[in-house]
Motif scaffolding. Structure first.
Motif, PDB file in Angstrom:
ATOM      1  N   GLN A  99       5.051  14.665 -18.862  1.00 43.97           N
ATOM      2  CA  GLN A  99       5.865  14.522 -17.887  1.00 43.97           C
ATOM      3  C   GLN A  99       5.605  13.208 -17.103  1.00 43.97           C
ATOM      4  N   VAL A 100       4.293  12.631 -16.819  1.00 44.69           N
ATOM      5  CA  VAL A 100       3.987  11.584 -16.184  1.00 44.69           C
ATOM      6  C   VAL A 100       4.455  10.716 -16.923  1.00 44.69           C
ATOM      7  N   GLY A 101       4.244  10.413 -18.338  1.00 42.27           N
ATOM      8  CA  GLY A 101       4.720   9.463 -19.406  1.00 42.27           C
ATOM      9  C   GLY A 101       6.116   9.410 -19.096  1.00 42.27           C
ATOM     10  N   ILE A 102       6.905  10.213 -19.033  1.00 38.62           N
ATOM     11  CA  ILE A 102       8.385  10.078 -18.946  1.00 38.62           C
ATOM     12  C   ILE A 102       8.795   9.594 -17.650  1.00 38.62           C
ATOM     13  N   GLY A 103       8.034  10.133 -16.615  1.00 35.96           N
ATOM     14  CA  GLY A 103       8.385   9.540 -15.255  1.00 35.96           C
ATOM     15  C   GLY A 103       8.180   8.005 -15.098  1.00 35.96           C
ATOM     16  N   ALA A 104       6.761   7.933 -15.445  1.00 41.01           N
ATOM     17  CA  ALA A 104       6.454   6.338 -15.341  1.00 41.01           C
ATOM     18  C   ALA A 104       7.448   5.412 -16.168  1.00 41.01           C
ATOM     19  N   THR A 105       7.556   5.786 -17.253  1.00 36.01           N
ATOM     20  CA  THR A 105       8.469   5.012 -18.213  1.00 36.01           C
ATOM     21  C   THR A 105       9.808   4.647 -17.374  1.00 36.01           C
ATOM     22  N   ALA A 106      10.442   5.627 -16.790  1.00 34.63           N
ATOM     23  CA  ALA A 106      11.721   5.619 -16.032  1.00 34.63           C
ATOM     24  C   ALA A 106      11.431   4.841 -14.913  1.00 34.63           C
ATOM     25  N   ALA A 107      10.377   4.823 -14.273  1.00 34.56           N
ATOM     26  CA  ALA A 107      10.058   3.993 -12.993  1.00 34.56           C
ATOM     27  C   ALA A 107       9.886   2.461 -13.372  1.00 34.56           C
ATOM     28  N   ILE A 108       9.191   2.256 -14.559  1.00 37.28           N
ATOM     29  CA  ILE A 108       9.099   0.909 -15.018  1.00 37.28           C
ATOM     30  C   ILE A 108      10.373   0.301 -15.320  1.00 37.28           C
ATOM     31  N   VAL A 109      11.138   0.980 -16.207  1.00 34.78           N
ATOM     32  CA  VAL A 109      12.467   0.546 -16.509  1.00 34.78           C
ATOM     33  C   VAL A 109      13.402   0.178 -15.465  1.00 34.78           C
ATOM     34  N   THR A 110      13.285   1.230 -14.533  1.00 34.41           N
ATOM     35  CA  THR A 110      14.228   0.875 -13.202  1.00 34.41           C
ATOM     36  C   THR A 110      13.733  -0.158 -12.557  1.00 34.41           C
ATOM     37  N   TYR A 111      12.483  -0.535 -12.371  1.00 40.59           N
ATOM     38  CA  TYR A 111      12.001  -1.675 -11.743  1.00 40.59           C
ATOM     39  C   TYR A 111      12.160  -2.705 -12.417  1.00 40.59           C
ATOM     40  N   ALA A 167       2.974  14.583  -8.426  1.00 41.43           N
ATOM     41  CA  ALA A 167       4.424  15.335  -8.569  1.00 41.43           C
ATOM     42  C   ALA A 167       4.720  15.860  -9.951  1.00 41.43           C
ATOM     43  N   LEU A 168       4.954  14.602 -10.775  1.00 39.95           N
ATOM     44  CA  LEU A 168       5.303  14.842 -11.926  1.00 39.95           C
ATOM     45  C   LEU A 168       4.236  15.677 -12.956  1.00 39.95           C
ATOM     46  N   PHE A 169       3.081  15.324 -12.675  1.00 37.39           N
ATOM     47  CA  PHE A 169       1.985  16.207 -13.544  1.00 37.39           C
ATOM     48  C   PHE A 169       2.059  17.368 -12.979  1.00 37.39           C
ATOM     49  N   LEU A 170       2.273  17.995 -11.755  1.00 41.94           N
ATOM     50  CA  LEU A 170       2.290  19.269 -11.579  1.00 41.94           C
ATOM     51  C   LEU A 170       3.385  19.779 -11.889  1.00 41.94           C
ATOM     52  N   LEU A 171       4.604  19.298 -12.095  1.00 36.74           N
ATOM     53  CA  LEU A 171       5.734  19.911 -12.573  1.00 36.74           C
ATOM     54  C   LEU A 171       5.614  20.149 -14.069  1.00 36.74           C
ATOM     55  N   GLY A 172       5.101  19.423 -14.701  1.00 34.85           N
ATOM     56  CA  GLY A 172       4.752  19.401 -16.327  1.00 34.85           C
ATOM     57  C   GLY A 172       4.105  20.430 -16.699  1.00 34.85           C
ATOM     58  N   ALA A 173       3.056  20.781 -15.613  1.00 25.85           N
ATOM     59  CA  ALA A 173       2.022  21.793 -15.839  1.00 25.85           C
ATOM     60  C   ALA A 173       2.619  23.037 -15.622  1.00 25.85           C
ATOM     61  N   MET A 183       0.809  -1.063   0.069  1.00 26.88           N
ATOM     62  CA  MET A 183      -0.021   0.153  -0.082  1.00 26.88           C
ATOM     63  C   MET A 183       0.896   1.255  -0.058  1.00 26.88           C
ATOM     64  N   VAL A 184       1.800   1.087   0.673  1.00 27.43           N
ATOM     65  CA  VAL A 184       2.806   2.522   0.803  1.00 27.43           C
ATOM     66  C   VAL A 184       3.600   2.548  -0.463  1.00 27.43           C
ATOM     67  N   LEU A 185       3.906   1.352  -1.119  1.00 27.81           N
ATOM     68  CA  LEU A 185       4.485   1.729  -2.631  1.00 27.81           C
ATOM     69  C   LEU A 185       3.373   2.168  -3.637  1.00 27.81           C
ATOM     70  N   LEU A 186       2.278   1.755  -3.545  1.00 28.26           N
ATOM     71  CA  LEU A 186       1.206   2.449  -4.434  1.00 28.26           C
ATOM     72  C   LEU A 186       0.841   3.858  -4.093  1.00 28.26           C
ATOM     73  N   ILE A 187       0.852   4.124  -2.823  1.00 32.07           N
ATOM     74  CA  ILE A 187       1.086   5.492  -2.299  1.00 32.07           C
ATOM     75  C   ILE A 187       1.725   6.402  -2.853  1.00 32.07           C
ATOM     76  N   SER A 188       3.325   5.910  -2.650  1.00 33.02           N
ATOM     77  CA  SER A 188       4.317   6.486  -3.195  1.00 33.02           C
ATOM     78  C   SER A 188       4.449   6.860  -4.761  1.00 33.02           C
ATOM     79  N   PHE A 189       3.911   5.639  -5.440  1.00 36.48           N
ATOM     80  CA  PHE A 189       3.894   5.776  -6.790  1.00 36.48           C
ATOM     81  C   PHE A 189       2.833   6.943  -7.320  1.00 36.48           C
ATOM     82  N   GLY A 190       1.802   6.958  -6.619  1.00 41.63           N
ATOM     83  CA  GLY A 190       0.541   7.927  -6.879  1.00 41.63           C
ATOM     84  C   GLY A 190       1.192   9.433  -6.613  1.00 41.63           C
TER      85      GLY A 190
END
Length: 75
Positions: free
Chosen positions: A51-63, A28-34, A16-23
């Motif tokens: 920005q969310v797409g870039i960040g999510a891609t980076a997170a998935i690749v890292t995982y 934050a990425l969306f806000l930064l992009g906006a 649950m904490v992992l999902l909260i962290s991801f959310g």
């Protein structure tokens, strides 16, 4: 910016904490992009989602790299 995904782990652990962290990270990425759109003149939603797409891609690749090399977090 790197503190955002760490904050939930200060209060607990587990899936649950992992999902909260991801959310929180995606928000934050969306806000930064906006906010960047204010400087570039692009649409706020487009820039935020980009920005969310870039960040999510980076997170998935890292995982996935972590899985390949055998890193296990929280388990």
């Amino acid at each position: 910016g790197a503190i955002v995904p760490v904050i939930p782990f200060l209060f607990g652990s587990g899936d649950m904490v992992l999902l909260i962290s991801f959310g929180m990270s995606m928000a934050a990425l969306f806000l930064l992009g906006a906010l960047v759109s204010l400087l570039t003149g692009r649409n706020m939603v487009f820039s935020g989602l980009r920005q969310v797409g870039i960040g999510a891609t980076a997170a998935i690749v890292t995982y996935m790299v972590g899985r390949v090399i055998g890193v296990n977090v929280g388990g």
